[in-house]
Design a protein around this motif. Structure first.
Motif, PDB file in Angstrom:
ATOM      1  N   VAL A  79       0.864  -1.175   0.000  1.00  0.00           N
ATOM      2  CA  VAL A  79       0.000   0.000   0.000  1.00  0.00           C
ATOM      3  C   VAL A  79       0.902   1.228   0.000  1.00  0.00           C
ATOM      4  N   PHE A  80       0.759   2.041  -1.049  1.00  0.00           N
ATOM      5  CA  PHE A  80       1.498   3.300  -1.158  1.00  0.00           C
ATOM      6  C   PHE A  80       0.491   4.438  -1.204  1.00  0.00           C
ATOM      7  N   GLN A  81       0.641   5.420  -0.352  1.00  0.00           N
ATOM      8  CA  GLN A  81      -0.255   6.582  -0.319  1.00  0.00           C
ATOM      9  C   GLN A  81      -1.724   6.143  -0.277  1.00  0.00           C
ATOM     10  N   GLY A 112       2.335  -0.461   5.952  1.00  0.00           N
ATOM     11  CA  GLY A 112       3.039   0.041   7.118  1.00  0.00           C
ATOM     12  C   GLY A 112       2.127   0.355   8.282  1.00  0.00           C
ATOM     13  N   SER A 113       0.827   0.336   8.043  1.00  0.00           N
ATOM     14  CA  SER A 113      -0.125   0.749   9.069  1.00  0.00           C
ATOM     15  C   SER A 113      -1.379  -0.112   9.005  1.00  0.00           C
ATOM     16  N   VAL A 119      -7.736  -1.000   1.800  1.00  0.00           N
ATOM     17  CA  VAL A 119      -7.299  -0.834   0.411  1.00  0.00           C
ATOM     18  C   VAL A 119      -7.720  -2.056  -0.408  1.00  0.00           C
ATOM     19  N   ALA A 120      -7.570  -3.234   0.149  1.00  0.00           N
ATOM     20  CA  ALA A 120      -7.993  -4.447  -0.567  1.00  0.00           C
ATOM     21  C   ALA A 120      -9.500  -4.427  -0.819  1.00  0.00           C
TER      22      ALA A 120
END
Length: 188
Positions: A79-81, A112-113, A119-120
């Motif tokens: 996960v980015f941004q 990271g969190s 997101v998925a």
């Protein structure tokens, strides 16, 4: 049965580490399954420009064609941004709308969190559903704290990755059997 793992980022190592665990689980527990991994960090994939995926050459064609020929996919994404990486979205854009029809798709998400678990649910699952995949509903979400020195240190995560591999194989076999039964009705 052919299962392709897709590590969907060009940078970092956590998603690749998780995908390696998934492929190891497949190879150890299902030796009859043809399991392979495509790590986008190892390929030069062109940006999608709307062409048919068979019109691309080199790495781009190889990646797209490998996904199209698979019976099932295990998609790994960081996960980015608060989103999936552009490299992964580009791969989806290279493929036709119905690319995943009659394919099973499973997911491994690294972040990271714990705040990024959705997101998925809100990004990756809708894309896979739009592309007609049969989605393994439970995915593996792995946080930064579950890794240590490029290894997964959380036994529960390792158990869930093994279970994801099992569910992917089971669903692929089940859908394959159901498809064959349906085709018999048509007399082809």
């Amino acid at each position: 049965m052919k299962i392709v793992g897709l590590s969907g980022s060009k940078i970092g190592n956590k998603t690749r580490t998780a995908m390696d665990c998934a492929l190891k689980a497949l190879k150890e527990n299902y030796p009859d399954v043809d399991a392979s991994l495509i790590d986008l960090a190892e390929y030069e994939v062109q940006f999608s420009d709307g062409r048919n995926y068979l019109e691309y050459e080199g790495d781009t064609r190889y990646v797209a064609q490998s996904l199209m020929e698979a019976d099932a996919l295990i998609i790994g994404t960081p996960v980015f941004q608060a989103s999936i990486p552009a490299t992964l979205k580009n791969v989806f854009d290279l493929l036709p709308v119905n690319a995943f029809r009659e394919k099973v798709a499973a997911m491994i998400v690294t972040a990271g969190s714990p705040k990024h678990y959705l997101v998925a649910e809100q990004q990756l699952k809708p894309i896979l559903a739009y592309m007609k995949a049969q989605i393994v509903q439970t995915y593996v979400f792995i946080e930064e704290k579950d890794f240590y020195r490029k290894e997964i240190k959380n036994d529960d995560i390792l158990y869930r990755i093994n279970r994801l591999a099992e569910d992917t194989v089971l669903l692929t076999k089940t859908y394959g059997r159901l498809r064959k039964e349906r085709e018999k009705q048509y007399g082809f």
